[in-house]
Write a protein that holds these residues in place. Sequence first.
Motif, PDB file in Angstrom:
ATOM      1  N   UNK A 148     -39.286 -84.148 -21.867  1.00  6.81           N
ATOM      2  CA  UNK A 148     -39.327 -83.058 -20.915  1.00  6.81           C
ATOM      3  C   UNK A 148     -37.981 -82.865 -20.236  1.00  6.81           C
ATOM      4  N   UNK A 149     -37.382 -83.955 -19.842  1.00  7.36           N
ATOM      5  CA  UNK A 149     -36.103 -83.893 -19.120  1.00  7.36           C
ATOM      6  C   UNK A 149     -34.966 -83.363 -19.957  1.00  7.36           C
ATOM      7  N   UNK A 150     -34.983 -83.786 -21.245  1.00 11.69           N
ATOM      8  CA  UNK A 150     -33.904 -83.335 -22.113  1.00 11.69           C
ATOM      9  C   UNK A 150     -34.033 -81.835 -22.342  1.00 11.69           C
ATOM     10  N   UNK A 151     -35.356 -81.417 -22.471  1.00 12.19           N
ATOM     11  CA  UNK A 151     -35.574 -79.976 -22.653  1.00 12.19           C
ATOM     12  C   UNK A 151     -35.092 -79.207 -21.429  1.00 12.19           C
ATOM     13  N   UNK A 152     -35.458 -79.762 -20.230  1.00 14.83           N
ATOM     14  CA  UNK A 152     -35.057 -79.109 -18.977  1.00 14.83           C
ATOM     15  C   UNK A 152     -33.550 -79.026 -18.865  1.00 14.83           C
TER      16      UNK A 152
END
Length: 939
Positions: free
Chosen positions: A919-923
């Motif tokens: 999720x964080x990498x996508x964000x």
Amino acid sequence: MTEGPESDTKISPFSELWKGAVLAIALGFLGWVAQTSGLLKPLDQLLLDWKSAADQRPASGDVVVIAIDGQALKQIGQWPWSRAHHADILNFLVESGASDVFFDVDFAFASDPEGDAQLISALDRNGGGTYLPVFAQARSSLGRGELIYNFPHEPFAQRSWFAFVNVFTQADGRVHSYPYGGVLHDEFLPSAASLLSGTYIESNDVFQIDFRINPNTLPVYSAADLLNDELNPLMIQNKSVIVGGTAVELGDQFAVPIYGVIPGPMIHALAAETLISASPPVQAGSHWTSVFHSLSLLFSLLLFRKRAVFFVGSLTTFLLAGEFIAFQIFSANSTIIATSQTYPAAILFSIWHLMSRLGINSIVIRNQAVEVANTKGLLQTVFEDSFDAIIVVGEDCKPITASNSALTLLGAKNHEDLEVPDKIIDTLKGHFRSGISTPAKLRTTLFRINNKETYLEYMIALSTWKDAVQGEETVKRIATISLRDVTKLKQQQRHISYLSNYDEQTGALRRAPFLEFLKLRIASDESFAVFALNLHRFKTINVTLGRHVGDALLKEVVNRLELGNRNLSSPVRLGGDSFALYTEAACTQQEADDLARWISDVVSKPYKLEHSSAQVGGIVGYYLHEGAPDGSISPQDLLSRAEEALDTARLNRSTTPVLFSPLLSNQQLRARQIERSLISALEKDEFFLTYQPQHRVKDGALIGSEALIRWTSSSLGMIFPDDFIEIAESTGFISELGRWILIRAFEETMQASNHLSIAVNVSGIQLINTDIVSDLKFALDSTGIDPARVCLELTESVFLSSLDHIVSKMNEVRKLGVTWALDDFGTGYSSLSYLSMLPLDKIKLDKSFTMDLHESAASNAITHSVVELCKGLGVKLLCEGVELEAHLISLREKGVSEAQGYYFSKPLTQTDFCEYVKRHLEATDNRNELRGNEVKKIS
Ligand code: C2E
Ligand code: CA
Ligand code: CA
């Protein structure tokens, strides 16, 4: 030790025997030679004299001597006599019927004519039956060997027979033998004795006069009696008569064996008697004597070779026997057996034998003396250098001799100084009184020797001692005292008994005696408290500063407890770093609580040990015993309750003492269950790792995670690390667990992302006790993770000391490319000063500071200065415990680089963390995209 003198000498008995045999034969032969050559003649003569004297016999009486003795000479009044007296004598003898008459009187020259005429007529009347002497005389003027012969005056010679009257003395000046006759002008002339005895042996030889015939038994009548007509004619009838001078004045005297000096006529008489007896002594050949003699030597040698006295006795017996036989033979048939050769030979042989025996004996004696000296020397050495001290005393209890060790033991400078201790003298006297000689039992007694307490073990044995004083043997009683210093042994025994009651390491009581005291305390029926104490972080000190420092610290703890408070008993060491005490006086709950705090405080004060200082926490649990009138409670129960309270305090990390309450027991139970279950948890795969994200403060980007362990026990449920890490450290299980964590964390991080960092907590014990470098290498190699992504977290407690060792280990880890973070910064004991010495890459400020940031000015100030500090040190700063946005903003304002906390995320399971990462990498990607668009727009 000595067998027999023979066996010890190098002289072979055979060679000795051979020598003896050869010598015996040689001496026999030599004796024979000496005897036959006449060398031993004097000895032979002496022996013959003795034999003759021993075998005296009377004369036959056939030869009568008419002695012209002193009386006769006196009566006639002149000498030579007128021949008229001789004529009277001859007439009387003839008328009396004498068979032969021999005149041993010198008729060589004419005398008074009337007397001569009367003699001539008397001779005529006798018809030529009268013997007159003829003797040979040496005349030096006529040359050597030339003899002149004295014949009777012619008128007499014509009317008589001639008798040869020469008597020869031998070398010893004595007359032994007598001739059969002599040759005159080529005509043999028989001797007087031959004529008188009627023996005619035409020989120039001589014969031995038989001196066994006692001259005193010869019928001798004085011429005076005859002339006075006082002689019975019957005495003369049929006798051979010798008329001759026996008076000393006439000088016709001869020395003979046995009888001294006798007149010449007596010699003729004895010689005649010898011939009448028809057995003149005859010398036999001496060779048989020599053979007999050699044999006797040999026999003696054979039988009594070893005993000199017997040998001489045997030889003497043989000689006497030989002598006896010789005597018997001589006595029976007048054969003289020469025995002289045996004496010198026997004496020589005996001397030789005795000398050689003496020689052997002297060798033997010398050997024995050497042996005795050796044995004595050896015994002396054994005695003097004996390990045990030995003193030999007389009945006066004064030392006779003593070993060197005895001098040392009793502190005497020399033998004269040595004194037997009084206590031993008392025992000694008892021994001498009772007189029992068997060694008495061992005694151990305390003595004061040279002002030192010394335990001596000693034993006394009585014995007797033979002493020769001026040849007189006396028997003394002595006692031998064997002593040994057993002081050390005694001390050890005492020490051992001490050790059984006291802990050697700390000097604290052991559990068993403590429980005994406690039992007594219970019996007092008072209310009192029992305290159990554990030292927090002691294990770390032990590991980091070394065992010896740990030991010293424990000793000091005991010391402080022992001396610090009178109301408390001596502490007992329950094991490791746990102790217990109780109150000596009755106490209330308040007093018990105060004492518990005092205990905690007193052990928590810093310790100055060797070159370092250290501090431990005093965790105390206690139980207040209200008194048990029924006595139902045991000392062990009391102690257990205090220990349970302690366990609770430990689990709660409570620095304030915990009083036992029945409710606490569940917690204790759990702690023990944890300890038991921990060992098998790894095999059962009950551990798993959670990952708490770490973010950059500036832009909130996810930069990595910290691995935090969880344990879902099949029996105990979910358990957090604070509940089991310390237990795993104390059992050593942490090493194994640590290895597992490293590998698992690296594996799962690789799965979660290809660039995020991973922080792994390392326990101080793990760092010091295990080979963390090789464990790390193995984990890196087997998972293939880039070491630059790995950060190890360490708490301050590990830096209490032995910094060098830890720093060098940290450097080794760093060489692998792995970084270090200091965890929980701000909670430790130590100063900041050592920080610069550590090879750190990051400091993690403890969450307690972060969590206060929004309301505490102090925390703000501290955080601010830590930021400055980290800048100065050139290390990153991560703040833990970020729970609120306000915290993050505050950190951002202060320029903190990294943060971690519930604000971002609680620790996540691997699956959830992977999701979180995604999720964080996508964000981030989206943000970057947006940012990219803005950039495009501007441009
Ligand atoms: P720690 O290294 O300081 O770990 C951080 C602890 O703080 C964790 O507790 C975490 O759950 C908790 N925490 C994180 N963020 C917050 C927050 O915002 N507020 C509050 N109140 N707490 C927060 P946890 O997981 O129970 O770990 C406790 C301690 O156990 C750790 O302290 C660490 O010292 C030790 N530990 C955990 N995992 C391991 C491990 O794998 N190996 C070793 N040796 N020790 C571990
Ligand atoms: Ca940590
Ligand atoms: Ca921490």
